[in-house]
Design a protein around this motif. Structure first.
Motif, PDB file in Angstrom:
ATOM      1  N   VAL A   1      13.645 -12.598  40.966  1.00  0.00           N
ATOM      2  CA  VAL A   1      12.943 -13.697  40.297  1.00  0.00           C
ATOM      3  C   VAL A   1      11.444 -13.460  40.199  1.00  0.00           C
ATOM      4  O   VAL A   1      10.802 -13.879  39.225  1.00  0.00           O
ATOM      5  N   ASN A   2      10.871 -12.797  41.186  1.00  0.00           N
ATOM      6  CA  ASN A   2       9.424 -12.605  41.217  1.00  0.00           C
ATOM      7  C   ASN A   2       8.932 -11.558  40.227  1.00  0.00           C
ATOM      8  O   ASN A   2       7.724 -11.348  40.095  1.00  0.00           O
ATOM      9  N   VAL A   3       9.841 -10.906  39.487  1.00  0.00           N
ATOM     10  CA  VAL A   3       9.427  -9.919  38.477  1.00  0.00           C
ATOM     11  C   VAL A   3      10.062 -10.224  37.125  1.00  0.00           C
ATOM     12  O   VAL A   3       9.942  -9.431  36.193  1.00  0.00           O
ATOM     13  N   ALA A   4      10.718 -11.374  36.989  1.00  0.00           N
ATOM     14  CA  ALA A   4      11.578 -11.627  35.831  1.00  0.00           C
ATOM     15  C   ALA A   4      10.828 -11.683  34.506  1.00  0.00           C
ATOM     16  O   ALA A   4      11.398 -11.407  33.455  1.00  0.00           O
ATOM     17  N   ALA A   5       9.550 -12.057  34.516  1.00  0.00           N
ATOM     18  CA  ALA A   5       8.793 -12.171  33.272  1.00  0.00           C
ATOM     19  C   ALA A   5       8.070 -10.883  32.888  1.00  0.00           C
ATOM     20  O   ALA A   5       7.431 -10.822  31.831  1.00  0.00           O
ATOM     21  N   ASP A   6       8.156  -9.860  33.726  1.00  0.00           N
ATOM     22  CA  ASP A   6       7.401  -8.631  33.475  1.00  0.00           C
ATOM     23  C   ASP A   6       7.892  -7.878  32.238  1.00  0.00           C
ATOM     24  O   ASP A   6       7.143  -7.059  31.670  1.00  0.00           O
ATOM     25  N   TYR A   7       9.105  -8.139  31.791  1.00  0.00           N
ATOM     26  CA  TYR A   7       9.684  -7.396  30.673  1.00  0.00           C
ATOM     27  C   TYR A   7       9.814  -8.256  29.421  1.00  0.00           C
ATOM     28  O   TYR A   7       9.816  -7.739  28.308  1.00  0.00           O
ATOM     29  N   SER A   8       9.862  -9.577  29.597  1.00  0.00           N
ATOM     30  CA  SER A   8       9.911 -10.477  28.445  1.00  0.00           C
ATOM     31  C   SER A   8       8.520 -10.704  27.857  1.00  0.00           C
ATOM     32  O   SER A   8       8.397 -11.232  26.747  1.00  0.00           O
ATOM     33  N   ARG A   9       7.458 -10.322  28.550  1.00  0.00           N
ATOM     34  CA  ARG A   9       6.096 -10.566  28.059  1.00  0.00           C
ATOM     35  C   ARG A   9       5.779  -9.781  26.798  1.00  0.00           C
ATOM     36  O   ARG A   9       4.822 -10.100  26.086  1.00  0.00           O
ATOM     37  N   TYR A  10       6.560  -8.737  26.473  1.00  0.00           N
ATOM     38  CA  TYR A  10       6.327  -7.950  25.268  1.00  0.00           C
ATOM     39  C   TYR A  10       7.036  -8.517  24.043  1.00  0.00           C
ATOM     40  O   TYR A  10       6.858  -8.024  22.944  1.00  0.00           O
ATOM     41  N   LEU A  11       7.865  -9.536  24.225  1.00  0.00           N
ATOM     42  CA  LEU A  11       8.607 -10.102  23.093  1.00  0.00           C
ATOM     43  C   LEU A  11       7.690 -10.957  22.224  1.00  0.00           C
ATOM     44  O   LEU A  11       6.752 -11.585  22.715  1.00  0.00           O
TER      45      LEU A  11
END
Length: 501
Positions: free
Chosen positions: A237-247
């Motif tokens: 959970v603590n890294v879940a947004a690290d990959y969606s930030r490029y969308l």
């Protein structure tokens, strides 16, 4: 304004774009609209690759150790996996809305400097998990070599360590685009080989033995559920947004949450159920899998498939470690380390390598102690997750991105209520869990007696209620008392610099 200046410097350096062999120069800065790309379905690949691992099979043996039946284990196993990865999916929505890493977006809830507490916890957790995955990958290669009759001693372990650590650090240093390519390849290769593994060992399943396993108590079911949540989605959970930030901003929030959860959950569900069938068919096999998942599974295979098995085992572990090292580097930058992102990844890679060397070659009995340390961190991460989920749910607008780097902006310097909430939830949570893996953690469980739950040897001792309590307490308290703070943030006027963006 140090963080803001660091963000500006990083943006000026450019981005890797869609060239996977160019080092990504984006760090914790906001991803500009021109750099946003892809579709929510692209999130399937990194999350699937990070969670298709032979460790999923061993969780079947771990679940049955709670003293529950096969069908009970299936229900709590599937529920724990799906619920925990849905939490990842909801937090991934913040990445699309805020264009920054998870532990930068968390500043909106905790304040720019107040967020350093959960960020330190996040860094420790990710570095710890990537180290464990490297240990397992190194030992997996040596184990398979031993079964083949090849040298499996120190020299083999040294070479194995160099290979697996090298691939992981390379992916973490190169950054987002190469990671997405690597995870796509890992997904395809491991997916095919895992299907072959299942076909080859299916004959070891004895349904009559599995179906005869006796049922367990409600306390055992809750313990199994919490164990699965902690072992899977709550670890991400603590890294879940690290990959969606490029969308792109227009991306569907439901798609972001859905593809993240689906990609993370689908492989573990299959692996855990198959692991339950294997472990439930043989008590000795269950014990062996719990103690040595790689070696126990390798024994079941014909010799000609041992090399493919080593490939699927190692690639699955590397797939998880690559995401961890990338995100742990971002956490270091969020703490204020003034270096390029790839240098932060190298620093974490060095820590990971030293930890792996220590466990593999020096302290053979250190693994249990270290795993106890990681499980202990699951309580404060659950508390942070509860606060973060409530904060995301309360927001009706996108983040004022520039102010995430400014302690004097709308998000503030230190927001004492959520910071204190994590601390209090952690203190309560640690009092409701017990940890038999590490002798130095016997102080935990101090509230089981006062709360009338039977103490450290009672029926609730291994239900790990503290994780659920920390998660729920963090969410409910932030939802009730954080509402006014979020409304004030969203109605505050933009800073002049932000208004010019």
């Amino acid at each position: 304004m140090a963080d803001a200046q660091g963000a500006v410097d990083t943006v000026a350096g450019g981005a890797a774009g869609s060239r996977p062999l160019q080092i990504e120069t984006n760090g914790i800065n906001v991803i500009t609209d021109s750099e946003r790309k892809g579709h929510p379905r692209d999130l399937f690949w990194p999350w699937f690759a990070a969670n298709i691992s032979v460790l999923g099979l061993s969780y079947g043996a771990f679940l049955l150790a709670f003293g529950i039946s096969f069908w009970q284990a299936v229900v709590v196993g599937v529920a724990g996996i799906i619920i925990s990865f849905l939490l990842c999916g909801f937090i991934a929505i913040a990445g699309k809305r805020g264009s920054a890493p998870t532990m930068v977006l968390s500043r909106a809830a905790f304040g720019v400097r107040g967020n350093k507490l959960p960020t330190v916890i996040s860094w420790l957790l990710t570095v710890g998990w990537e180290t464990i995955l490297m240990i397992l990958a190194t030992l997996a290669i040596a184990t398979v070599f031993g079964h083949l009759g090849w040298p499996s001693g120190t020299a083999t372990k040294v070479i194995a360590l160099i290979v697996v650590v090298g691939l992981t650090i390379f992916g973490g240093v190169m950054g987002f685009d190469l990671i997405m390519r690597m995870q796509t390849a890992i997904t395809i290769i491991t997916g095919v080989l895992t299907v072959m593994f299942i076909i080859l060992v299916a004959g070891k399943i004895h349904w009559s033995t599995v179906s005869a396993l006796p049922g367990g108590s409600a306390e055992a079911l809750i313990g199994g559920l919490v164990f699965m949540m902690t072992g899977f989605g709550l670890g991400w959970v603590n890294v879940a947004a690290d990959y969606s930030r490029y969308l792109p901003r227009r991306s569907s929030s439901a798609g972001v949450a859905g593809w993240t959860a689906f990609g993370g959950a689908v492989a573990p569900i299959i692996l855990v159920i198959f692991g339950l069938l294997l472990a439930g068919s043989s008590k000795s096999l269950s014990t062996s899998i719990a103690n040595d998942p790689i070696g126990a599974l390798a024994v079941l295979l014909p010799t000609w498939f041992l090399i493919p098995f080593a490939i699927v085992a190692v690639l699955g572990l590397i797939g998880g470690a690559v995401l961890d090292i990338y995100s742990s580097g971002l956490a270091l930058l969020s703490l204020g380390l003034r270096v390029p992102r790839y240098v932060a990844a190298l620093i974490d890679g060095t820590v990971m390598t030293l930890g792996t060397i220590y466990v593999v070659f020096i302290a053979g009995n250190f693994f249990g102690q270290f795993e106890g340390f990681l499980i202990t961190l699951g309580v404060p991460i659950a508390a942070w997750c509860g606060v973060m989920l409530a904060d995301i749910a309360l927001r009706r607008r996108d983040y004022a991105e520039a102010e995430l780097y400014n302690p004097s902006g709308r998000y503030g310097d230190i927001r004492w209520f959520p910071v204190g909430l994590v601390i209090i939830s952690t203190v309560i949570g640690w009092g409701l869990v017990t940890n038999g893996l590490a002798s130095w953690l016997t102080w935990q469980g101090y509230l089981l007696g006062p709360f009338g739950l039977g103490g450290k040897t009672g029926a609730w001792a291994f239900a790990n209620l503290g994780v659920l309590v920390a998660l729920v307490l963090g969410f409910v308290a932030q939802w009730v008392y954080g509402r006014s703070a979020v409304r004030a943030q969203e109605t505050a006027p933009l800073e002049p610099a932000a208004a010019q963006r």
